[in-house]
Design an enzyme around this catalytic site. Structure first.
Site, PDB file in Angstrom:
ATOM      1  N   ASP A 346       0.820  -1.208   0.000  1.00 59.37           N
ATOM      2  CA  ASP A 346       0.000   0.000   0.000  1.00 59.37           C
ATOM      3  C   ASP A 346       0.865   1.274   0.000  1.00 59.37           C
ATOM      4  O   ASP A 346       1.961   1.290   0.553  1.00 59.37           O
ATOM      5  CB  ASP A 346      -0.852  -0.044   1.280  1.00 59.37           C
ATOM      6  CG  ASP A 346      -2.000   0.927   1.241  1.00 59.37           C
ATOM      7  OD1 ASP A 346      -2.091   1.707   0.291  1.00 59.37           O
ATOM      8  OD2 ASP A 346      -2.805   0.893   2.186  1.00 59.37           O
ATOM      9  N   ARG A 425     -11.781   2.350   8.450  1.00 60.99           N
ATOM     10  CA  ARG A 425     -10.449   2.635   7.902  1.00 60.99           C
ATOM     11  C   ARG A 425     -10.528   3.776   6.880  1.00 60.99           C
ATOM     12  O   ARG A 425      -9.911   3.724   5.821  1.00 60.99           O
ATOM     13  CB  ARG A 425      -9.826   1.397   7.271  1.00 60.99           C
ATOM     14  CG  ARG A 425      -8.316   1.386   7.429  1.00 60.99           C
ATOM     15  CD  ARG A 425      -7.637   0.308   6.609  1.00 60.99           C
ATOM     16  NE  ARG A 425      -6.217   0.291   6.924  1.00 60.99           N
ATOM     17  CZ  ARG A 425      -5.268   0.006   6.059  1.00 60.99           C
ATOM     18  NH1 ARG A 425      -5.555  -0.309   4.818  1.00 60.99           N
ATOM     19  NH2 ARG A 425      -4.017   0.025   6.413  1.00 60.99           N
ATOM     20  N   TRP A 460      -4.372  -8.741  -3.606  1.00 66.71           N
ATOM     21  CA  TRP A 460      -5.707  -8.131  -3.730  1.00 66.71           C
ATOM     22  C   TRP A 460      -6.292  -8.001  -2.335  1.00 66.71           C
ATOM     23  O   TRP A 460      -6.651  -8.986  -1.720  1.00 66.71           O
ATOM     24  CB  TRP A 460      -6.580  -9.026  -4.612  1.00 66.71           C
ATOM     25  CG  TRP A 460      -7.950  -8.516  -4.899  1.00 66.71           C
ATOM     26  CD1 TRP A 460      -8.939  -8.229  -3.999  1.00 66.71           C
ATOM     27  CD2 TRP A 460      -8.516  -8.253  -6.191  1.00 66.71           C
ATOM     28  NE1 TRP A 460     -10.074  -7.809  -4.639  1.00 66.71           N
ATOM     29  CE2 TRP A 460      -9.845  -7.818  -5.988  1.00 66.71           C
ATOM     30  CE3 TRP A 460      -8.032  -8.356  -7.498  1.00 66.71           C
ATOM     31  CZ2 TRP A 460     -10.689  -7.490  -7.057  1.00 66.71           C
ATOM     32  CZ3 TRP A 460      -8.882  -8.030  -8.548  1.00 66.71           C
ATOM     33  CH2 TRP A 460     -10.190  -7.600  -8.328  1.00 66.71           C
ATOM     34  N   ASP A 461      -6.387  -6.765  -1.874  1.00 66.27           N
ATOM     35  CA  ASP A 461      -6.830  -6.530  -0.501  1.00 66.27           C
ATOM     36  C   ASP A 461      -8.283  -6.051  -0.477  1.00 66.27           C
ATOM     37  O   ASP A 461      -8.840  -5.640  -1.506  1.00 66.27           O
ATOM     38  CB  ASP A 461      -5.916  -5.473   0.148  1.00 66.27           C
ATOM     39  CG  ASP A 461      -5.713  -5.709   1.628  1.00 66.27           C
ATOM     40  OD1 ASP A 461      -6.586  -6.343   2.252  1.00 66.27           O
ATOM     41  OD2 ASP A 461      -4.691  -5.249   2.169  1.00 66.27           O
ATOM     42  N   ASN A 463     -10.309  -4.043   2.673  1.00 69.98           N
ATOM     43  CA  ASN A 463     -10.109  -3.696   4.078  1.00 69.98           C
ATOM     44  C   ASN A 463     -11.330  -3.211   4.841  1.00 69.98           C
ATOM     45  O   ASN A 463     -11.190  -2.593   5.882  1.00 69.98           O
ATOM     46  CB  ASN A 463      -9.006  -2.641   4.183  1.00 69.98           C
ATOM     47  CG  ASN A 463      -7.640  -3.300   4.226  1.00 69.98           C
ATOM     48  OD1 ASN A 463      -7.427  -4.220   5.001  1.00 69.98           O
ATOM     49  ND2 ASN A 463      -6.729  -2.849   3.378  1.00 69.98           N
ATOM     50  N   CYS A 508      -6.267 -11.175   0.190  1.00 73.77           N
ATOM     51  CA  CYS A 508      -6.051 -10.599   1.507  1.00 73.77           C
ATOM     52  C   CYS A 508      -7.270  -9.756   1.833  1.00 73.77           C
ATOM     53  O   CYS A 508      -7.921  -9.214   0.942  1.00 73.77           O
ATOM     54  CB  CYS A 508      -4.796  -9.727   1.462  1.00 73.77           C
ATOM     55  SG  CYS A 508      -4.479  -8.821   2.979  1.00 73.77           S
ATOM     56  N   ASP A 530      -3.000 -10.180   9.771  1.00 75.37           N
ATOM     57  CA  ASP A 530      -1.983  -9.132   9.900  1.00 75.37           C
ATOM     58  C   ASP A 530      -1.134  -9.356  11.140  1.00 75.37           C
ATOM     59  O   ASP A 530      -0.115  -8.693  11.327  1.00 75.37           O
ATOM     60  CB  ASP A 530      -2.652  -7.755   9.983  1.00 75.37           C
ATOM     61  CG  ASP A 530      -2.941  -7.190   8.601  1.00 75.37           C
ATOM     62  OD1 ASP A 530      -2.598  -7.851   7.610  1.00 75.37           O
ATOM     63  OD2 ASP A 530      -3.506  -6.089   8.515  1.00 75.37           O
TER      64      ASP A 530
HETATM   65  C1  GLA Z   1      -4.221  -4.727   5.133  1.00 75.40           C
HETATM   66  C2  GLA Z   1      -3.378  -5.940   4.820  1.00 75.40           C
HETATM   67  C3  GLA Z   1      -1.920  -5.643   5.123  1.00 75.40           C
HETATM   68  C4  GLA Z   1      -1.462  -4.446   4.342  1.00 75.40           C
HETATM   69  C5  GLA Z   1      -2.368  -3.269   4.625  1.00 75.40           C
HETATM   70  C6  GLA Z   1      -2.031  -2.100   3.730  1.00 75.40           C
HETATM   71  O1  GLA Z   1      -4.258  -4.483   6.495  1.00 75.40           O
HETATM   72  O2  GLA Z   1      -3.825  -7.051   5.553  1.00 75.40           O
HETATM   73  O3  GLA Z   1      -1.131  -6.764   4.803  1.00 75.40           O
HETATM   74  O4  GLA Z   1      -1.451  -4.738   2.973  1.00 75.40           O
HETATM   75  O5  GLA Z   1      -3.739  -3.606   4.430  1.00 75.40           O
HETATM   76  O6  GLA Z   1      -2.855  -1.040   3.962  1.00 75.40           O
END
Ligand code: GLA
Length: 717
Positions: A346, A425, A460-461, A463, A508, A530
């Site tokens: 990120d 977030r 590929w996240d 959140n 992810c 994480d």
């Molecule tokens: C999430 C992911 C982390 C990282 C952050 C970046 O928390 O799980 O591994 O990539 O986003 O913002």
């Protein structure tokens, strides 16, 4: 008479060779059988689920355990699998058996399709089963279609329903939260209903992963006990409902969560549920897990029998704070260490709203000109120059309100029209029910790939979960949102995979908020948490190992926790090894150790860990230590991991009895991955023993010193 009836397939014929099935319907794998029959009222009933019986004809003699796919509105008094309100307002459905077919798909897979129809309304329900013989796995899902003049409303739409008769039921499920994923809990089910579910929409598994064990009669352990292990292949709201009723009957109803999801089904539209994937074991959880691992490598994850790239990620060491120079140094560190890939996390994008923290920039996927004046292509080339690959982090389904994307397309966001936006977030979820948003999300991936040729990996996240869930695109069909979102996501991933079929990719979601076989078929691996403190990781990785194969579980050596790097390394090695650490901060001996360990992992251990059978030997939930091992398919090589988390005055660690070896082979036991300058303290190190001895007597594998670990390699002579 009905039992002997050969069903003619006229209505449901298909171009492939289908065989009209005899009754009972027998769906079988190597060791397991699921049997359906038809009762005197022509209803499909489940008669059996368990170990295969020797005399096939006896399946026809087993009494009903319950209606296979219970409908609502007539005589059923319990939770239904399906509920429908017809366009005349009638809320009833009565499904009768109307035929079935079986088809051998290939040597390993057979397909069974059972047709049910309502006698009064033109509604058809088709139960699908794929049986994976070698892996002892059954995948079951349902299609619902009607030919009424106007739409009907579906309020319940199970993927599958299963019936059991046992004296007791013990349910193990995996609860959690951010940084504490996959914590097992086991409870006896009492009368009434227990529900495991998610209503989060996205990042759906943040609190609960869609997996369970149901042990029959008594709790099961690793090697004994009768159980079902199940999971739902769906990346959104799921629900497993367990209802214990009279005479100790249990029904499981599994599928998408019907919560806030009444579905308006158009005439002739086929409503297809996701699949329940399950296995039966009569010798404990270990067998069930190995069944899942084997199935996943062959059918559940992308390229599950191929190799994986080890990597160095910059998230833990830099966060958002990096520039081209710093990254170039890290790339060179990654190469020096010996990893295959550098993964840029990120913070690399956003110009009008630079991504300097998590408050801005999400949605604007152009390289930040201040941090990366020469763009991503420069870094891709730097990696190439250093002899490694380059990977990139994306979170394409999300947007910060502080972004050009949000300024341009405020209507692309899920939010209520008449309430304040609710952030998690500092971000919002894009509306993937909208085809234009799907195009955008696909475009994010496609553009980054085409504009920077050579990118070899994506992370590929995702959140955040959905709140204030409302789509301006869906207008008066808001109750379709949870289902359409996931279908929209799959439509995007289908397009990505059509163009980039084998691009390695990590799934992810703020850690392990998305770990299901609906999404994993598009991904080669996933990020389980994480939380990378190795002690915590032993528990988290242990939890995932019940349902997911080691090759798919990314474990990184990081700076979380104060344990020695040897301990961190040994913990990360029990899956797909990676690094997320500032190598500049490591001592020379730590660095040398990491380099050697990575080489050992890549050249020797990974093959056994990735493709072998896993045996959990000592649970961290039962002792202050943990141990597990992997054995390759021909039982020539094994790798044993032993971790001591803590040691109390009275702790006495028994000899570790190994499993899965060939009793007749002689194995040389060697402690490997030693820290420079240390010697093995294991008495069996360097000696040879038969598999029989190792499985009955064992080795003194565990150390008594807290936060130490040992790795053993066994090679058949
Ligand atoms: C999430 C992911 C982390 C990282 C952050 C970046 O928390 O799980 O591994 O990539 O986003 O913002």
């Amino acid at each position: 008479m009905k039992r002997l009836l050969i069903v003619l397939i006229v209505l449901f014929s298909s171009p492939v060779c289908l065989i009209a099935g005899n009754l009972p319907v027998v769906i079988e794998t190597r060791n397991t059988c699921l049997v359906y029959n038809v009762d005197s009222k022509n209803k499909l009933v489940q008669v059996y689920l368990g170990q295969k019986v020797n005399n096939y004809s006896e399946y026809g003699k087993i009494p009903s355990k319950g209606e296979a796919y219970v409908s609502s509105g007539t005589t059923n008094l319990n939770e239904p699998a399906i509920r429908m309100i017809h366009n005349d307002g009638n809320p009833s459905l009565e499904l009768l058996y109307s035929g079935h077919e079986v088809q051998q798909v290939d040597d390993n897979v057979s397909s069974t399709t059972i047709h049910l129809k309502d006698a009064v309304y033109p509604v058809e329900v088709t139960l699908h089963f794929l049986a994976y013989k070698e892996q002892d796995i059954i995948k079951s899902w349902t299609e619902i279609v009607h030919h009424e003049k106007k739409p009907v409303e579906l309020s319940h739409f199970a993927s599958s329903m299963l019936h059991f008769r046992a004296t007791q039921y013990w349910l193990t499920h995996f609860h959690g939260d951010f940084a504490m994923e996959m914590l097992p809990e086991e409870n006896r089910l009492t009368n009434g209903i227990k529900i495991l579910d998610s209503k989060l929409g996205t990042r759906a598994d943040m609190y609960q992963t869609p997996v369970f064990f149901l042990s029959l009669d008594k709790p099961s352990d690793e090697t004994s006990g009768e159980l079902i292990a199940g999971t739902l292949a769906w990346t959104g709201n799921f629900r497993f409902l367990f209802e214990v009723g009279k005479h100790d009957q249990l029904r499981i109803i599994a599928g998408m969560n019907p919560f806030a999801s009444e579905y308006e089904l158009q005439p002739n539209e086929v409503f297809t549920t996701p699949a329940l994937i399950f296995t039966y074991s009569n010798n404990g959880k270990g067998t069930a897990s190995r069944n899942f691992h084997q199935w996943a490598r062959n059918y559940g994850i992308l390229d599950g029998n191929e190799s994986r790239m080890t990597l160095l990620n910059n998230w833990e060491s830099t966060g958002f704070n990096f520039n081209e120079e710093k990254l170039t140094d890290i790339i060179s560190d990654a190469s020096d260490l010996g990893t295959d890939l550098f993964l840029l996390d990120d913070g690399w994008f956003g110009n009008k709203f630079p991504r300097v923290d998590d408050k801005a920039g999400l949605g604007d996927w152009q390289a930040n000109q201040e941090k990366l004046p020469h763009g991503l292509g420069y870094l891709v080339n730097e990696a190439k120059k250093q002899g490694i690959e380059f990977g990139i982090w994306l979170e394409p389904e999300m947007v910060n309100p502080k972004s050009e994307l949000y300024e341009k397309h405020p209507d692309w966001v899920l939010r209520l029209p008449n309430r304040d936006e609710h952030y998690f977030r500092n971000q919002l979820v894009l509306d993937l029910t909208n085809p234009k948003v799907q195009d955008f999300v696909y475009g994010v991936v496609d553009e980054v790939m085409t504009q920077n040729p050579g990118i070899a990996y994506i992370k590929w996240d995702c959140n955040r979960m959905m709140t204030n869930t409302y789509s301006s695109y869906l207008k008066d069909r808001q109750s379709h949102i949870y289902i359409y979102y996931v279908k929209g996501l799959y439509a995007v991933l289908d397009r990505v995979r059509a163009k980039y079929p084998h691009l390695p990719a990590m799934l992810c979601s703020g850690g392990g908020g998305r770990t299901d076989y609906g999404a994993l078929k598009y991904f080669t691996e996933f990020w389980p948490s994480d939380n990378t403190d190795p002690v915590e990781r032993i528990y988290i990785q242990w939890g995932y190992s019940y349902f997911f194969p080691a090759i798919a579980v990314c474990n990184h050596v990081t700076s979380w926790g104060n344990q020695p790097v040897k301990f961190k390394m040994d913990v990360a090695m029990m899956g797909k090894l990676g690094f997320d650490i500032d190598l500049g901060k490591l001592s020379d001996s730590d660095k040398t150790f990491c380099r050697d360990a990575l080489k050992l992992y890549k050249e020797e251990l990974s093959k056994v860990i990735w493709y072998g059978d896993q045996y959990r030997l000592v649970s961290p939930y039962e002792e202050n230590r943990a141990a597990l091992m992997y054995v390759d398919r021909n039982k020539q090589n094994a790798v044993v991991f032993s971790y001591t988390m803590h040691n109390r005055y009275n702790d006495e660690y028994n000899y570790l009895k190994l499993e899965g070896l060939d009793p007749n082979k002689v194995y040389k036991v060697e402690e490997v991955n030693m820290f420079p300058g240390t010697k093995s303290k294991c008495p069996e190190n360097g000696k040879s023993y038969t598999g029989d001895f190792l499985m009955k007597s064992g080795i003194k594998a565990s150390s008594y010193t807290p936060l130490t670990s040992r790795v053993f390699r066994l090679i058949a002579e």
